[in-house]
Design an enzyme around this catalytic site. Structure first.
Site, PDB file in Angstrom:
ATOM      1  N   CYS A 285      12.760  46.719  26.563  1.00  0.00           N
ATOM      2  CA  CYS A 285      14.091  46.578  27.189  1.00  0.00           C
ATOM      3  C   CYS A 285      14.696  47.972  27.222  1.00  0.00           C
ATOM      4  O   CYS A 285      15.628  48.285  26.479  1.00  0.00           O
ATOM      5  CB  CYS A 285      14.987  45.624  26.409  1.00  0.00           C
ATOM      6  SG  CYS A 285      14.455  43.912  26.413  1.00  0.00           S
ATOM      7  N   ALA A 286      14.178  48.833  28.075  1.00  0.00           N
ATOM      8  CA  ALA A 286      14.377  50.271  27.925  1.00  0.00           C
ATOM      9  C   ALA A 286      15.697  50.799  28.472  1.00  0.00           C
ATOM     10  O   ALA A 286      16.115  51.901  28.123  1.00  0.00           O
ATOM     11  CB  ALA A 286      13.237  51.031  28.587  1.00  0.00           C
ATOM     12  N   GLY A 289      17.969  54.007  28.632  1.00  0.00           N
ATOM     13  CA  GLY A 289      16.963  55.041  28.422  1.00  0.00           C
ATOM     14  C   GLY A 289      17.121  55.918  27.207  1.00  0.00           C
ATOM     15  O   GLY A 289      16.257  56.769  26.953  1.00  0.00           O
ATOM     16  N   GLY A 290      18.180  55.758  26.423  1.00  0.00           N
ATOM     17  CA  GLY A 290      18.381  56.626  25.272  1.00  0.00           C
ATOM     18  C   GLY A 290      17.267  56.499  24.242  1.00  0.00           C
ATOM     19  O   GLY A 290      16.668  57.499  23.819  1.00  0.00           O
ATOM     20  N   GLU A 310      11.924  47.946  32.079  1.00  0.00           N
ATOM     21  CA  GLU A 310      13.320  47.506  32.237  1.00  0.00           C
ATOM     22  C   GLU A 310      13.392  46.546  33.419  1.00  0.00           C
ATOM     23  O   GLU A 310      12.878  46.851  34.505  1.00  0.00           O
ATOM     24  CB  GLU A 310      14.236  48.710  32.454  1.00  0.00           C
ATOM     25  CG  GLU A 310      15.633  48.370  32.908  1.00  0.00           C
ATOM     26  CD  GLU A 310      16.369  47.417  31.974  1.00  0.00           C
ATOM     27  OE1 GLU A 310      17.013  46.475  32.481  1.00  0.00           O
ATOM     28  OE2 GLU A 310      16.296  47.619  30.739  1.00  0.00           O
ATOM     29  N   ASP A 336      10.104  42.100  33.945  1.00  0.00           N
ATOM     30  CA  ASP A 336      10.795  41.134  33.096  1.00  0.00           C
ATOM     31  C   ASP A 336      10.011  41.000  31.794  1.00  0.00           C
ATOM     32  O   ASP A 336       8.850  40.572  31.799  1.00  0.00           O
ATOM     33  CB  ASP A 336      10.878  39.794  33.821  1.00  0.00           C
ATOM     34  CG  ASP A 336      11.661  38.739  33.034  1.00  0.00           C
ATOM     35  OD1 ASP A 336      11.946  38.969  31.845  1.00  0.00           O
ATOM     36  OD2 ASP A 336      11.981  37.694  33.632  1.00  0.00           O
ATOM     37  N   CYS A 406      22.604  45.525  19.408  1.00  0.00           N
ATOM     38  CA  CYS A 406      23.869  46.205  19.119  1.00  0.00           C
ATOM     39  C   CYS A 406      24.928  45.138  18.861  1.00  0.00           C
ATOM     40  O   CYS A 406      25.969  45.092  19.504  1.00  0.00           O
ATOM     41  CB  CYS A 406      24.279  47.112  20.272  1.00  0.00           C
ATOM     42  SG  CYS A 406      25.662  48.201  19.805  1.00  0.00           S
TER      43      CYS A 406
END
Length: 473
Positions: A285-286, A289-290, A310, A336, A406
Site C-alpha cells: 500500500c505504497a 511514497g514516503g 498502489e 489492488d 496510522c
C-alpha cells in the site's frame, strides 16, 4: 428625535476593509467544509497565490496558517461556546457564518490578538464575505464571547469531569466523544495520560525530514534551523517556520518530509531478523511514497529489489516520483493489494500500511476528527483484514510481514492482527509475532509488546502502530 438630528445628513456608507489574511483563512475553511478538502492540501496553493500577487509576507502567511489550523483544532470547543451565545441551534446557523464566528472565537480565545482588534477584524471579514446584515449578528456574538477568557468559557460549557469524564474531555480538548473513548481505550491508564494525548493532538507538529540512506546524509540537512531526530538515524527536525523545499537534497528527491514514526516503521521492518534469502521486498500500500522511498533506499544497500504497489493510479504516480533516482532496482505498479498480480510466497519482506481512519495523525489533519464517524471503522475492517491476509500469502515461509496503521484504534490494530492469525472470517495463517521493541532502540514507553504503538505525547510522532509477523508454514 430633535429637529437638528432630523436635518443631520446620514453618514456616508463605509466600504468594508478587505484583509487578505483573514479572507484567505476563511476561503480555506470553506474549502474544508464544502469540498471535504484537507487544510494541508488547500492552504499551500492559497498561500503561494497570495505571495505571487504580493499580498503576503512571511508574517502574513504564518498568521493565516495559525488561524486556519488553530480554528480547526479547536472547532469543537468553539462550537460549544458559540452555541452558548446564540438563540438557535448551531445547525440553523449558516456554515459560512459559523466559519467567521469560529475564526473570531479563535482570535479572541486562542491567540494574543487584542480583543478590539479580533472583533473588529472579524466583523470586517463578515461584511466582505457575508454582507452587512449578517455582520451585525457576528458582531453581537463575538462581543458576548469576548466577555470571558477560554478557561472561564470551558467552565461554563463543559460538563464536570466527575459527572461525565469523556464528554468533559471532548469539550475541553475539542475531540468528538467517540474519538476520546477510542483513544482512551487504546492508551489505557488514568486521566493524565489521555489529557496529555489530546493536548498533543492540538499542538502544531514539527516538520521532520528523512535523509534517504545512500542518497543523502543527515549532515546535509542540518543547519541553524534544524535539530537531530529523536529516534530515527535518518531524521532531522526543522524549527518552526523552516521551509523544506528550500533544501537542495529535498528538491532533488534524495531527502523528503516524513514523520519520524513513519520512518521507524520502515526501519523496523527492514531490520527484522530473517531466515534465508533477503532479495525481494514489497510495499503493498505504497502511496503516497514516503515509506516506499525509505524502504527502497534500505533495500538498495543490501542488493534487494523493491516492488511498490498502489491501487490508485494518481497515488502510484506519487510513489514513482518519491522513488525516482533510487540507487537500487525497484518497480512501481498500480494494483489492488486484495487481488494482487504477484504469486504467493514471492517476497522476503512485506509492508502493508493499510488504509485506516487516520486517528493517529490528527495533529496534521485536525479536520479528520470531525469528518470521521464510528461506523467508518466497519468500512475499513474487511479491507484491512483482506490486505493483511494477502501480505501473509505474499511472503515466503520464514519471511516477515509488517502490518502498520496510522491509527491507534484497537479495532484497526491488534484486533485485526489477532482475527487474521486465528482465522476469524477467513483462512488462518501460521505465523508468529516478532517483538518490535528491540528494533526501535532507544525509543521509550513501547509497552509490553510484541507489537508497538507510538504516541504523539510520548514520542513526538504520529500515533503509528506496527505488528511484525514471521510466516512459519
Amino acid at each position: 428625535m430633535s429637529e437638528q438630528a432630523r436635518r443631520r445628513p446620514p453618514k456616508p456608507y463605509r466600504r468594508p476593509q478587505k484583509d487578505p489574511v483573514r479572507i484567505l483563512a476563511f476561503e480555506a475553511l470553506r474549502a474544508v467544509d464544502e469540498r471535504d478538502a484537507y487544510a494541508n492540501l488547500v492552504l499551500p496553493p492559497l498561500l503561494k497565490k497570495a505571495r505571487e500577487k504580493g499580498d503576503f509576507d512571511g508574517r502574513d502567511a504564518a498568521l493565516a496558517t495559525e488561524l486556519v489550523y488553530g480554528t480547526l483544532r479547536r472547532q469543537g470547543t468553539y462550537d460549544a461556546i458559540v452555541s452558548a451565545c446564540v438563540d438557535r441551534p448551531l445547525r440553523e446557523v449558516d456554515p459560512p457564518v459559523l466559519d467567521v464566528l469560529s475564526l473570531g472565537a479563535h482570535q479572541l480565545l486562542g491567540t494574543r490578538i487584542p480583543t478590539h482588534a479580533a472583533v473588529s477584524a472579524s466583523v470586517e471579514l463578515a461584511r466582505v464575505v457575508l454582507g452587512d446584515g449578517r455582520a451585525k449578528f457576528v458582531n453581537a456574538v463575538l462581543r458576548k464571547i469576548s466577555q470571558h477568557d477560554l478557561d472561564a468559557w470551558i467552565e461554563q460549557v463543559a460538563p464536570p469531569y466527575e459527572a461525565d469524564a469523556e464528554d468533559h474531555l471532548a469539550v475541553v480538548h475539542s475531540h468528538p466523544r467517540w474519538v476520546v473513548s477510542a483513544l482512551w481505550d487504546a492508551l489505557g491508564g488514568g486521566r493524565a495520560g489521555i489529557e496529555d494525548l489530546l493536548e498533543a493532538d492540538n499542538e502544531r507538529p514539527e516538520v521532520t525530514l528523512v535523509a534517504r540512506p545512500g542518497r543523502a546524509t543527515t549532515e546535509e540537512l542540518t543547519g541553524e534551523d534544524t535539530l537531530p531526530g529523536r529516534w530515527s538515524p535518518y531524521a532531522v527536525r526543522m524549527a518552526e517556520g523552516g521551509e523544506p523545499g528550500a533544501i537542495e537534497a529535498v528538491k532533488d528527491g534524495r531527502a523528503g518530509v516524513q514523520d519520524e514514526g513513519s520512518q521507524l516503521v520502515a526501519i523496523a521492518l527492514a531490520n527484522a531478523p530473517l531466515e534465508g534469502r533477503d532479495e525481494r521486498w514489497l510495499d503493498g500500500c505504497a502511496g503516497p511514497g514516503g515509506k516506499a522511498a525509505l524502504l527502497g533506499a534500505l533495500a538498495a544497500q543490501r542488493g534487494a529489489t523493491l516492488l511498490a504497489s498502489e491501487k490508485q493510479p494518481h497515488r502510484a504516480r506519487l510513489v514513482e516520483r518519491a522513488l525516482a533516482g533510487n540507487p537500487g532496482p525497484y518497480q512501481v505498479i498500480a494494483a489492488d493489494g486484495t487481488r494482487p498480480p504477484w504469486r504467493p510466497g514471492s517476497f522476503d519482506r512485506v509492508l502493508m500500511d493499510v488504509p485506516c481512519s487516520g486517528l493517529g495523525a490528527l495533529r496534521r489533519r485536525p479536520e479528520a476528527r470531525w469528518r470521521r464517524r464510528p461506523e467508518d471503522l466497519d468500512g475499513f475492517a474487511p479491507l484491512q483484514r483482506g490486505l493483511l491476509r494477502e501480505a501473509l500469502s505474499a511472503v515466503r515461509v520464514g519471511g516477515v510481514v509488517g502490518y502498520a496503521t496510522c491509527s491507534p484504534h484497537l479495532a484497526e490494530t491488534r484486533i485485526v492482527v489477532e482475527d487474521v492469525l486465528k482465522g476469524r472470517g477467513g483462512p488462518a495463517y501460521e505465523a508468529e509475532w516478532i517483538d518490535v521493541r528491540p528494533l526501535m532502540p532507544g525509543v521509550p514507553a513501547l509497552g509490553q509488546g510484541p507489537d508497538v504503538q507510538l504516541w504523539p505525547h510520548l514520542h513526538g510522532t504520529d500515533a503509528m502502530y506496527l505488528a511484525l509477523l514471521r510466516r512459519t508454514a
